[in-house]
Write an enzyme that holds these catalytic residues in place. Structure first.
Site, short mmCIF file in Angstrom:
data_model
loop_
_atom_site.label_atom_id
_atom_site.label_comp_id
_atom_site.label_asym_id
_atom_site.label_seq_id
_atom_site.Cartn_x
_atom_site.Cartn_y
_atom_site.Cartn_z
N GLY A 117 -0.71 -0.12 -1.80
CA GLY A 117 0.03 -1.37 -1.67
C GLY A 117 -0.88 -2.43 -1.09
O GLY A 117 -1.99 -2.13 -0.64
N LYS A 118 -0.47 -3.65 -1.15
CA LYS A 118 -1.23 -4.74 -0.53
C LYS A 118 -0.30 -5.91 -0.32
O LYS A 118 0.65 -6.11 -1.10
CB LYS A 118 -2.38 -5.17 -1.45
CG LYS A 118 -3.51 -5.84 -0.71
CD LYS A 118 -4.47 -4.81 -0.12
CE LYS A 118 -5.57 -5.43 0.68
NZ LYS A 118 -6.53 -4.42 1.15
N GLY A 119 -0.57 -6.71 0.72
CA GLY A 119 0.26 -7.88 0.97
C GLY A 119 -0.58 -9.07 1.33
O GLY A 119 -1.77 -8.94 1.66
#
Ligand code: NAD
Length: 428
Positions: A117-119
């Protein structure tokens, strides 16, 4: 053809400088080796979930400003998503999407029970006060918290976020769920359930990767000269640990320039000098060298540990190292890969070489969930086991398919996620 500015670059070079296209090309090669059918390829390429949120923040001057934030969960077939949150003016959904896929492959190649994931939030942290950053972080967390959680998605620091940011996220999440949930983020301060050894973990993993690769090349530490690009968390700590193991570090650099001493740098003194002076330039007992020249210095090992696109078609022919260990993400372009392969230069790829950080993040999550904390020795020895085993597996795969360590890493990473997906089956 001009190479003086992005606007005038040929499309070919623009493509070369896009690390995400480079990753996509490597994905396709590995998928070919695995014989993946087109449907499964599409599943593995497509992010599972993408969330875009508006984040209103009351600024210090009492005006209300709305920021845009993202969280992309590329794949959660193997477990909760894992990946950083960055605050930067140029964050965009495409970048966050690509970085989240990168995390899927990195977690998979070292066998962690995590997806990727990444934000990110579009903002300029240099222009914001600590209070504004705290309010932004808390509101962003509240906006994405439906998809967060120790069993769903576990963020970590990335560009312009740090242990304090993680503490705010942990607190905001915990207040909403009415219990303290330390395992919702990693990279926290030690006082809030952080792990010993996390700060050094990526550099330690780079050191272990270099050592394992050099064993294959039949080289001993004391006969090995190492050039390190970057002196931060990865490069500085990696160089220090390698210096302690008996390697000769002949050059280190930062964004202002490089220093070089063919007889070897006293790395602890260099890092002390850097801490005091904020730059390496002027360090006694070494000559100053421009950054581009540093990469072409005679050496056995080159460790790019600063930024992406360091080794490209422009300079690859001049690289003298016999081994490249990628501390940074995406330091070698796709065309440069081929040239290095043809010349027989061994490259330990980013998704393997810099996976020490996410591995100790995994340990932090495990310790938080157990409520029982390990000594630094236990953390380091478990990191060592995972890095060595992963290196061995990738090396075996490379030999089996007669391919590079990079493609072998992708084969293992993609193969593991594909197998899990096939076993679980497509839920309909
Ligand atoms: P950092 O900010 O601590 O250090 C970066 C270093 O690179 C600094 O010394 C900086 O001066 C130098 N630098 C920047 N531009 C440069 C240039 N053009 N030439 C030479 N030096 C330059 O960052 P970090 O945490 O060490 O991360 C470095 C790289 O490693 C990034 O690509 C990051 O994504 C990757 N990475 C970091 C971690 C981690 O745990 N920190 C984990 C995996 C990957």
């Amino acid at each position: 053809m001009s190479t003086t500015g992005t606007a005038t670059l040929s499309q070919e070079l623009v493509d070369e400088f896009n690390p995400f296209l480079a990753m996509a090309k490597r994905f396709e090669i590995a998928a070919d080796y695995l014989g993946l059918d087109p449907g499964l390829r599409e599943v593995l390429r497509t992010p599972n979930r993408e969330l875009s949120v508006a984040v209103p923040v009351l600024m210090d001057d009492k005006t209300l400003k709305v920021f845009t934030g993202y969280r992309v969960q590329h794949n959660f077939v193997l477990g909760p998503c894992k990946g950083g949150i960055r605050f930067a003016p140029d964050v965009n959904l495409d970048e966050v999407r690509a970085l989240s896929a990168w995390m899927t492959w990195k977690c998979s190649v070292v066998g962690l029970p995590f997806g990727g994931g990444k934000g990110g939030v579009i903002c300029d942290p240099r222009e914001m006060s600590q209070g504004e950053l705290e309010r932004l972080t808390r509101r962003y967390t509240a906006s994405i918290m439906d998809i967060l959680g120790p069993d769903r998605d576990v963020p970590a620091p990335d560009m312009n976020t740090n242990a304090q940011t993680m503490a705010w996220i942990m607190d905001t999440y915990s207040m909403h769920v009415r219990s303290t949930q330390t395992a919702v983020v990693t990279g926290k301060p030690l006082a809030l359930g952080g792990s010993l050894g996390r700060h050094e973990a990526t550099g330690r993993g780079v050191m272990i990767s270099a050592r394992e690769a050099l064993k294959r090349l039949g080289r001993r530490a004391e006969d090995t000269k190492v050039v390190v690009q970057g002196s931060g968390n990865v490069g500085g700590i990696g160089a220090l640990l390698m210096h302690r193991e008996g390697y000769t570090i002949t050059s280190l650099s930062d964004m202002y320039g490089a220093i070089h001493n063919p007889k070897g740098l006293d790395v602890p003194k260099v890092l002390e000098y850097l801490a005091e002076n904020k730059k390496l330039t002027g360090f006694p007992d070494a000559e100053a060298v421009p950054n581009e020249v540093q990469l072409e210095l005679p050496c056995d090992v080159l460790i790019p540990a600063a930024t992406e696109n360091t080794i490209t078609s422009k300079n690859v022919a001049k690289i003298q190292a016999k081994l490249i260990v990628e501390g940074a993400n995406g330091p070698t372009s796709f065309p440069a890969d081929r040239v290095l392969d043809e010349r027989g230069v061994m490259v330990v790829p980013d998704i393997l070489a810099n996976a020490g950080g996410v591995t100790v993040s995994y340990f932090e999550w495990v310790q938080d969930r157990m409520g029982y904390f390990w000594t630094e020795e236990v953390v380091n020895s478990r990191l060592e086991q995972i890095m060595v085993k992963s290196f061995d597996q990738v090396d075996e795969t490379a030999k089996k398919h007669n391919t590079s360590l990079r493609i072998a890493s992708y084969i293992r990473a993609i193969g593991r996620v594909a197998e899990a997906y096939k076993l679980r089956g497509a839920f309909a």
